[in-house]
Design an enzyme around this catalytic site. Structure first.
Site, mmCIF file in Angstrom:
data_model
loop_
_atom_site.group_PDB
_atom_site.id
_atom_site.type_symbol
_atom_site.label_atom_id
_atom_site.label_comp_id
_atom_site.label_asym_id
_atom_site.label_seq_id
_atom_site.Cartn_x
_atom_site.Cartn_y
_atom_site.Cartn_z
ATOM 1 N N HIS A 1 17.683 -27.625 -86.890
ATOM 2 C CA HIS A 1 16.767 -27.213 -87.973
ATOM 3 C C HIS A 1 15.360 -27.738 -87.641
ATOM 4 O O HIS A 1 14.836 -27.422 -86.592
ATOM 5 C CB HIS A 1 17.335 -27.738 -89.301
ATOM 6 C CG HIS A 1 16.712 -27.203 -90.557
ATOM 7 N ND1 HIS A 1 15.840 -26.150 -90.607
ATOM 8 C CD2 HIS A 1 16.855 -27.624 -91.843
ATOM 9 C CE1 HIS A 1 15.473 -25.937 -91.865
ATOM 10 N NE2 HIS A 1 16.057 -26.823 -92.650
ATOM 11 N N ASP B 1 9.690 -23.170 -84.157
ATOM 12 C CA ASP B 1 9.637 -24.469 -83.474
ATOM 13 C C ASP B 1 9.285 -24.374 -81.999
ATOM 14 O O ASP B 1 9.071 -25.393 -81.355
ATOM 15 C CB ASP B 1 10.996 -25.172 -83.636
ATOM 16 C CG ASP B 1 11.205 -25.613 -85.074
ATOM 17 O OD1 ASP B 1 12.284 -25.332 -85.637
ATOM 18 O OD2 ASP B 1 10.262 -26.196 -85.646
ATOM 19 N N HIS C 1 17.587 -17.595 -84.393
ATOM 20 C CA HIS C 1 17.401 -17.806 -85.830
ATOM 21 C C HIS C 1 18.515 -17.082 -86.574
ATOM 22 O O HIS C 1 18.937 -16.002 -86.188
ATOM 23 C CB HIS C 1 16.043 -17.253 -86.293
ATOM 24 C CG HIS C 1 15.592 -17.841 -87.589
ATOM 25 N ND1 HIS C 1 16.028 -17.361 -88.798
ATOM 26 C CD2 HIS C 1 14.787 -18.892 -87.855
ATOM 27 C CE1 HIS C 1 15.478 -18.082 -89.766
ATOM 28 N NE2 HIS C 1 14.723 -19.008 -89.232
#
Ligand code: SDX
Length: 442
Positions: free
Chosen positions: A281, A376, A320
Site C-alpha cells: 500500500h 507510488d 493496482h
C-alpha cells in the site's frame, strides 16, 4: 421482493431490475432486487435448505467484489483511468488548487470561497502545534527507528490529550479533530525526522503556508529564515493533493472499520496509518526507491524484469486493484518530475524507472495482467529530489491522505446504514472435541 418459492413467469429481458435465482438444492426460486448495480448480500440469507439452515452468505476474501458503503467523496473509474474528488477531475485540482483547498473539498463537499479558505487554513495553522509531552514520546525512540511507527504512535497518543474528541456526536468536537489532525500530521512527521537526525524541533509557523511550513519544520537549520524553493513547495503540495483520497483503499477501509466501533478519531486514524505503512500500500513508494537502488544501473534492468516475470520479485510501484489502465496520478507525477529536476538536478534513478516502464509497457507479462505504474512509482523520485530519505516516504503519503481518511470517517459516522464492522467467516476448523487430560495429549 417476490415471496420465496413462487414460480413467477420469466420477465421480458430488461423489464425488472432484479435477479431471479433458483436454488437447485430445493428448486425454490427467489427474486433479489438490483440497486446501484449491486445486490444486497443480506438478501441471500433467505435462501435456505430448511428451517435450521442459517441461510446463504456471500464469500469475498479481500473484498475483490464487495461494495462496503455508499460514498460521495471520491469516484474512480479503473478502466478509464479517472479519479475525481467530489466530481472535480484530479488533473484540474492538481493544476488549480492548493492541498488545503482540496482537503476542504473532500471534507465539506465543495471548494472553499476565498473567505472560507482563509478561515480554514487559519484554523488548521492554529492547531498545528502538538502537545508538549508528545516530544517526550518521540525521545523514547532509537535514532534508527522507522518514522512511520513513530507517526502512528504519536497520532494515537493525541487521543490521551483530546479526550472530549470521543463525543462523536458533537459537531464542534469533530471540527476540532479535523483541524488538529490535518494541522498536526506535518508537525509530528517533522518532529520524528528532527529526532532521528539529532536536530532541535522547529515549531510550526502560522505565517507560512501549509506545505512551506512543513518543509521549514523539516529542513530549517541555523539560517534565520528557511525558504524552500517555491517550485518545490508547489510540487509537494500537488503530491499531497494526489494522495489525499482514493475511495475504499486498504487504509480507508481500515479507518472506517476501526471508526465503526465509535472509538476516538485519533485511534482510528492511527489504525489507518498502520495499514498505509504496508509495502503493498503506501509503503510501496519507499520500496520503489530501494528497488531502483538495488537495480543500480540501466543495463541491469532486463535481469530484474526477468526475475519479476519468474515470480521472484514484484515490480514495486506497478499494478493496482482498481486501475487497469494508467493511474492518472502517476501521469501527473511523471510530468511534474521534469519540472522538479529542473530545480534540483535530474535524479539518475529516473532513467532506471523510465527503462523499467518502457520494457514493462511492451511486455505481455505486464500487459496481460494490466500492470501499469501507480501513484507510488514516480512519487519517490520527487520526494528524494526534495531531500526526503526513502524511509520517510510513507509518512509523506500519510500527511496527504489524512484529509481523505477524515472525510471518509465523517461520512461513515453520519451514514444511517453503517454499523460496527463485523464480517462472518467460513469455518474450516475442528468439529466439537473433548478436552483430553495432559497425559493423554499427543
Ligand atoms: C497504493 O487501493 C488503492 O487505491 C491504493 C492506493 C491509494 O491511493 O490508496 O492507490 C495506493 O497502495 C498503490 C499500490 C502500491 N503498491 C505497489 O506498488 C506494490 C506492488 N503492486 C502489487 O503488490 C499489486 O499490484 C497490488 C497490491 C497493488 C494490487 O494487487 P491485486 O489487485 O491484489 O493483484 P494481485 O496481487 O492478485 O496480482 C494479479 C497478478 C498476479 O499474477 P498471477 O498470479 O495472475 O500470475 O498480477 C501480478 C500478480 O503476481 N502482479 C504483479 C504485480 N502486481 C500484481 N507482478 C509483478 N509486479 C507487481 N507489482
Amino acid at each position: 421482493m417476490q415471496a420465496a418459492g413462487t414460480r413467477g413467469e420469466a420477465a421480458r429481458p430488461g423489464t425488472k431490475s432484479s435477479l431471479t435465482v433458483i436454488d437447485n438444492r430445493t428448486g425454490k426460486q427467489y427474486e433479489l432486487p438490483i440497486e446501484d448495480n449491486t445486490v444486497r448480500a443480506l438478501d441471500f440469507r433467505q435462501i435456505k435448505t430448511g428451517p435450521d439452515d442459517f441461510g446463504l452468505m456471500t464469500y469475498d476474501p479481500a473484498f475483490m467484489n464487495t461494495a462496503s458503503c455508499r460514498s460521495s467523496v471520491t469516484f474512480i473509474d479503473g478502466d478509464q483511468g479517472i479519479l475525481r474528488y467530489r466530481g472535480y477531475p484530479i488533473e484540474q485540482l492538481a493544476e488549480q488548487c492548493s492541498y488545503l483547498e482540496a482537503a476542504y473539498l473532500l471534507i465539506h463537499g465543495d471548494l472553499p470561497t476565498a473567505v472560507q479558505a482563509a478561515a480554514w487554513s487559519g484554523s488548521i495553522a492554529r492547531h498545528a502545534p502538538v502537545p508538549e509531552n508528545v516530544k517526550k514520546f518521540l525521545e523514547g525512540f532509537h535514532s534508527d527507528a522507522h518514522p512511520m511507527p513513530m507517526f502512528i504512535s504519536t497520532i494515537a497518543s493525541l487521543s490521551t490529550f483530546y479526550r472530549s474528541s470521543r463525543d462523536l456526536n458533537d459537531a464542534q468536537e469533530r471540527d476540532l479533530t479535523v483541524y488538529r489532525l490535518i494541522g498536526q500530521a506535518p508537525t509530528l512527521a517533522a518532529y520524528a525526522y528532527r529526532h532521528l537526525n539529532g536536530l532541535p524541533y522547529v515549531a510550526p509557523d502560522e505565517e507560512m503556508g501549509y506545505t512551506a511550513n512543513f518543509l521549514n519544520m523539516m529542513f530549517k537549520r541555523g539560517e534565520r529564515h528557511y525558504a524552500a524553493n517555491p517550485s518545490l513547495v508547489r510540487a509537494l503540495d500537488i503530491l499531497f493533493i494526489l494522495q489525499a483520497d482514493h475511495e475504499q483503499n486498504c487504509s480507508t477501509n481500515t479507518v472506517r472499520g476501526v471508526g465503526s466501533s465509535r472509538v476516538d478519531p485519533y485511534s482510528a486514524m492511527a489504525g489507518a496509518a498502520a495499514a498505509l505503512y504496508g509495502p503493498l500500500h503506501g509503503g510501496a513508494n519507499e520500496a520503489v526507491l530501494r528497488m531502483l537502488d538495488e537495480i543500480g544501473t540501466i543495463d541491469r534492468v532486463p535481469a530484474f524484469i526477468a526475475d519479476v516475470k519468474g515470480g521472484k520479485r514484484k515490480l514495486m510501484g506497478f499494478g493496482h486493484r482498481v486501475y487497469k489502465n494508467f493511474d492518472p496520478r502517476a501521469a501527473i507525477i511523471k510530468k511534474m518530475a521534469d519540472q522538479v529536476f529542473e530545480v534540483t538536478g535530474r535524479n539518475p534513478k529516473l532513467d532506471i524507472a523510465l527503462e523499467l516502464e518502457r520494457i514493462a509497457r511492451g511486455d505481455d507479462y505486464f500487459i496481460s495482467r494490466k500492470l501499469y505504474p501507480n501513484v507510488d512509482f514516480y512519487s519517490g523520485l520527487i520526494y528524494q529530489a526534495l531531500n526526503f530519505p526513502p524511509i520517510f516516504f510513507p509518512v509523506l503519503f500519510a500527511i496527504g491522505r489524512m484529509s481523505g481518511w477524515l472525510a471518509q470517517w465523517l461520512e461513515m459516522l453520519q451514514d444511517p446504514e453503517q454499523k460496527i464492522y463485523r464480517p462472518r467467516q467460513i469455518y474450516t476448523g475442528s468439529d466439537k472435541r473433548i478436552v483430553p487430560q495432559v497425559s493423554q495429549r499427543q
